[in-house]
Scaffold this motif. Sequence first.
Motif, PDB file in Angstrom:
ATOM      1  N   PHE A 146       0.829  -1.203   0.029  1.00 24.66           N
ATOM      2  CA  PHE A 146       0.065   0.127   0.072  1.00 24.66           C
ATOM      3  C   PHE A 146       0.655   1.275  -0.006  1.00 24.66           C
ATOM      4  O   PHE A 146       0.708   2.157  -0.703  1.00 24.66           O
ATOM      5  CB  PHE A 146      -0.958   0.058   1.313  1.00 24.66           C
ATOM      6  N   ALA A 147       1.720   1.248   1.037  1.00 26.88           N
ATOM      7  CA  ALA A 147       2.672   2.383   1.009  1.00 26.88           C
ATOM      8  C   ALA A 147       3.459   2.726  -0.194  1.00 26.88           C
ATOM      9  O   ALA A 147       3.642   3.868  -0.795  1.00 26.88           O
ATOM     10  CB  ALA A 147       3.616   2.372   1.979  1.00 26.88           C
ATOM     11  N   ASP A 148       3.932   1.820  -0.910  1.00 26.64           N
ATOM     12  CA  ASP A 148       4.810   1.691  -2.123  1.00 26.64           C
ATOM     13  C   ASP A 148       4.164   2.108  -3.455  1.00 26.64           C
ATOM     14  O   ASP A 148       4.552   2.755  -4.152  1.00 26.64           O
ATOM     15  CB  ASP A 148       5.476   0.336  -2.265  1.00 26.64           C
ATOM     16  N   GLU A 149       2.942   1.725  -3.313  1.00 28.65           N
ATOM     17  CA  GLU A 149       2.145   1.852  -4.499  1.00 28.65           C
ATOM     18  C   GLU A 149       0.901   3.058  -4.730  1.00 28.65           C
ATOM     19  O   GLU A 149       0.632   3.367  -5.491  1.00 28.65           O
ATOM     20  CB  GLU A 149       1.342   0.533  -5.081  1.00 28.65           C
ATOM     21  N   THR A 150       0.671   3.534  -3.201  1.00 34.75           N
ATOM     22  CA  THR A 150      -0.296   4.687  -3.288  1.00 34.75           C
ATOM     23  C   THR A 150       0.473   6.065  -3.462  1.00 34.75           C
ATOM     24  O   THR A 150       1.678   6.206  -2.839  1.00 34.75           O
ATOM     25  CB  THR A 150      -0.820   4.752  -1.882  1.00 34.75           C
ATOM     26  N   PRO A 151       0.227   6.753  -4.582  1.00 36.01           N
ATOM     27  CA  PRO A 151       0.825   7.864  -4.820  1.00 36.01           C
ATOM     28  C   PRO A 151       0.906   8.827  -3.526  1.00 36.01           C
ATOM     29  O   PRO A 151       0.054   9.105  -3.062  1.00 36.01           O
ATOM     30  CB  PRO A 151       0.216   8.726  -5.919  1.00 36.01           C
ATOM     31  N   ASP A 152       2.159   9.605  -3.436  1.00 38.94           N
ATOM     32  CA  ASP A 152       2.480  10.492  -2.399  1.00 38.94           C
ATOM     33  C   ASP A 152       2.328  10.021  -1.090  1.00 38.94           C
ATOM     34  O   ASP A 152       2.243  10.769   0.037  1.00 38.94           O
ATOM     35  CB  ASP A 152       1.838  11.750  -2.606  1.00 38.94           C
ATOM     36  N   VAL A 200      -5.977   0.978  14.673  1.00 37.82           N
ATOM     37  CA  VAL A 200      -5.774   2.182  14.050  1.00 37.82           C
ATOM     38  C   VAL A 200      -4.841   2.070  12.930  1.00 37.82           C
ATOM     39  O   VAL A 200      -3.741   1.750  13.171  1.00 37.82           O
ATOM     40  CB  VAL A 200      -5.560   3.443  14.656  1.00 37.82           C
ATOM     41  N   LEU A 201      -5.320   2.478  11.507  1.00 35.20           N
ATOM     42  CA  LEU A 201      -4.301   2.569  10.493  1.00 35.20           C
ATOM     43  C   LEU A 201      -4.061   4.059  10.325  1.00 35.20           C
ATOM     44  O   LEU A 201      -4.822   4.839  10.181  1.00 35.20           O
ATOM     45  CB  LEU A 201      -4.987   1.842   9.164  1.00 35.20           C
ATOM     46  N   CYS A 202      -2.735   4.284  10.181  1.00 37.38           N
ATOM     47  CA  CYS A 202      -2.369   5.799  10.168  1.00 37.38           C
ATOM     48  C   CYS A 202      -1.579   5.895   8.768  1.00 37.38           C
ATOM     49  O   CYS A 202      -0.621   4.931   8.622  1.00 37.38           O
ATOM     50  CB  CYS A 202      -1.374   6.340  11.229  1.00 37.38           C
ATOM     51  N   VAL A 203      -1.946   6.895   7.988  1.00 36.57           N
ATOM     52  CA  VAL A 203      -1.026   6.857   6.862  1.00 36.57           C
ATOM     53  C   VAL A 203      -0.578   8.194   6.900  1.00 36.57           C
ATOM     54  O   VAL A 203      -1.164   9.347   7.446  1.00 36.57           O
ATOM     55  CB  VAL A 203      -2.028   6.946   5.488  1.00 36.57           C
ATOM     56  N   ARG A 209       1.110  17.117  -1.375  1.00 37.50           N
ATOM     57  CA  ARG A 209       0.558  17.124  -2.577  1.00 37.50           C
ATOM     58  C   ARG A 209      -0.173  15.650  -2.921  1.00 37.50           C
ATOM     59  O   ARG A 209      -0.835  15.501  -3.701  1.00 37.50           O
ATOM     60  CB  ARG A 209       1.699  17.200  -3.812  1.00 37.50           C
ATOM     61  N   ALA A 210      -0.548  14.624  -1.655  1.00 40.38           N
ATOM     62  CA  ALA A 210      -1.257  13.677  -2.265  1.00 40.38           C
ATOM     63  C   ALA A 210      -2.550  13.869  -2.323  1.00 40.38           C
ATOM     64  O   ALA A 210      -3.326  14.915  -1.722  1.00 40.38           O
ATOM     65  CB  ALA A 210      -1.085  12.730  -0.703  1.00 40.38           C
ATOM     66  N   ASP A 211      -3.202  13.169  -3.166  1.00 40.74           N
ATOM     67  CA  ASP A 211      -4.941  13.390  -3.364  1.00 40.74           C
ATOM     68  C   ASP A 211      -5.556  12.541  -2.073  1.00 40.74           C
ATOM     69  O   ASP A 211      -5.527  11.431  -2.232  1.00 40.74           O
ATOM     70  CB  ASP A 211      -5.098  12.782  -4.838  1.00 40.74           C
ATOM     71  N   VAL A 212      -6.248  13.411  -1.306  1.00 39.92           N
ATOM     72  CA  VAL A 212      -6.896  13.024  -0.302  1.00 39.92           C
ATOM     73  C   VAL A 212      -8.010  11.867  -0.596  1.00 39.92           C
ATOM     74  O   VAL A 212      -7.967  10.875  -0.028  1.00 39.92           O
ATOM     75  CB  VAL A 212      -7.623  13.927   0.595  1.00 39.92           C
ATOM     76  N   GLY A 213      -8.751  11.961  -1.616  1.00 35.62           N
ATOM     77  CA  GLY A 213      -9.711  11.201  -1.916  1.00 35.62           C
ATOM     78  C   GLY A 213      -9.063   9.866  -2.604  1.00 35.62           C
ATOM     79  O   GLY A 213      -9.769   8.799  -2.129  1.00 35.62           O
ATOM     80  N   THR A 214      -8.031   9.668  -3.574  1.00 36.93           N
ATOM     81  CA  THR A 214      -7.531   8.615  -3.760  1.00 36.93           C
ATOM     82  C   THR A 214      -7.049   8.015  -2.544  1.00 36.93           C
ATOM     83  O   THR A 214      -6.802   6.529  -2.287  1.00 36.93           O
ATOM     84  CB  THR A 214      -6.054   8.927  -4.786  1.00 36.93           C
ATOM     85  N   THR A 215      -6.249   8.662  -1.631  1.00 40.50           N
ATOM     86  CA  THR A 215      -5.372   8.046  -0.432  1.00 40.50           C
ATOM     87  C   THR A 215      -6.485   7.265   0.266  1.00 40.50           C
ATOM     88  O   THR A 215      -6.333   5.985   0.820  1.00 40.50           O
ATOM     89  CB  THR A 215      -4.654   9.069   0.277  1.00 40.50           C
ATOM     90  N   GLY A 250       2.915  17.848   5.408  1.00 47.27           N
ATOM     91  CA  GLY A 250       2.410  16.526   4.978  1.00 47.27           C
ATOM     92  C   GLY A 250       0.710  16.314   5.572  1.00 47.27           C
ATOM     93  O   GLY A 250       0.464  17.387   6.237  1.00 47.27           O
ATOM     94  N   MET A 251       0.406  15.098   5.575  1.00 48.49           N
ATOM     95  CA  MET A 251      -0.842  14.776   5.974  1.00 48.49           C
ATOM     96  C   MET A 251      -0.961  13.456   6.827  1.00 48.49           C
ATOM     97  O   MET A 251      -0.094  12.851   6.476  1.00 48.49           O
ATOM     98  CB  MET A 251      -1.878  14.820   4.834  1.00 48.49           C
ATOM     99  N   LEU A 252      -1.529  13.398   7.955  1.00 50.05           N
ATOM    100  CA  LEU A 252      -1.934  12.238   8.392  1.00 50.05           C
ATOM    101  C   LEU A 252      -3.290  11.891   8.414  1.00 50.05           C
ATOM    102  O   LEU A 252      -4.244  12.635   8.749  1.00 50.05           O
ATOM    103  CB  LEU A 252      -1.487  12.390  10.109  1.00 50.05           C
ATOM    104  N   LEU A 253      -3.309  10.824   7.924  1.00 56.19           N
ATOM    105  CA  LEU A 253      -4.938  10.154   7.982  1.00 56.19           C
ATOM    106  C   LEU A 253      -5.119   8.984   8.780  1.00 56.19           C
ATOM    107  O   LEU A 253      -4.290   8.011   8.547  1.00 56.19           O
ATOM    108  CB  LEU A 253      -5.179   9.817   6.496  1.00 56.19           C
ATOM    109  N   LEU A 254      -6.223   8.791   9.724  1.00 53.31           N
ATOM    110  CA  LEU A 254      -6.491   7.813  10.637  1.00 53.31           C
ATOM    111  C   LEU A 254      -7.547   7.187  10.249  1.00 53.31           C
ATOM    112  O   LEU A 254      -8.766   7.904  10.136  1.00 53.31           O
ATOM    113  CB  LEU A 254      -6.290   8.502  12.203  1.00 53.31           C
ATOM    114  N   GLN A 255      -7.665   5.837  10.315  1.00 48.03           N
ATOM    115  CA  GLN A 255      -9.082   4.963  10.233  1.00 48.03           C
ATOM    116  C   GLN A 255      -8.880   3.949  11.219  1.00 48.03           C
ATOM    117  O   GLN A 255      -7.969   3.220  11.273  1.00 48.03           O
ATOM    118  CB  GLN A 255      -9.010   4.957   8.898  1.00 48.03           C
ATOM    119  N   ALA A 256     -10.064   3.381  11.670  1.00 53.12           N
ATOM    120  CA  ALA A 256     -10.250   2.085  12.463  1.00 53.12           C
ATOM    121  C   ALA A 256      -9.946   1.094  11.202  1.00 53.12           C
ATOM    122  O   ALA A 256     -10.227   1.162  10.189  1.00 53.12           O
ATOM    123  CB  ALA A 256     -11.592   1.842  12.943  1.00 53.12           C
TER     124      ALA A 256
END
Length: 166
Positions: A32-38, A124-127, A132-138, A99-105
Amino acid sequence: MTTPTPYLSGTAGGASRRERQAQQMESLLKKFADETPDVAAAVLVSRDGLRLMDSGVEKDWADPLAAAISSMYALAGNVPSPTGERSPAQLVFIERADGMLLLQAAGSSSFQGGSLGGALQDTVLCVLAGPRADVGTTTHEMQRLVTRFGAYMDVPVRAATNADAS
């Protein structure tokens, strides 16, 4: 003499079922980390702040990061609604200059039995993504990853329904 239970101890292949599951989940996390842009990194933590696995985060940074992730997710879930009710956050989004941090159960599991004593733990998953990451795609890819994790969790994340949204 009793025979060891394959679920808890090593099998003929050497690794226990839980160890193989953790390895498979870690592979999914790294992919996931390698293939998801940014996306710079992804970390799976227990709700009480223990780092369970990551995509290659510096180990000196991983523990304080896991504690911060757990705290932020807990804080978001304790924000009362206008009616005073509290509910778990679906997604926590933090934007910073770097950058951004995104957290999800990510479900509940005891797959890390050695470090968690076999107890069922919410995760909890943290990304960590670049500015410049696209939030929708991420977030879409995060949901797909959490869905894939469901096969390895004792209690997968329940998909939101229309009733949940209202």
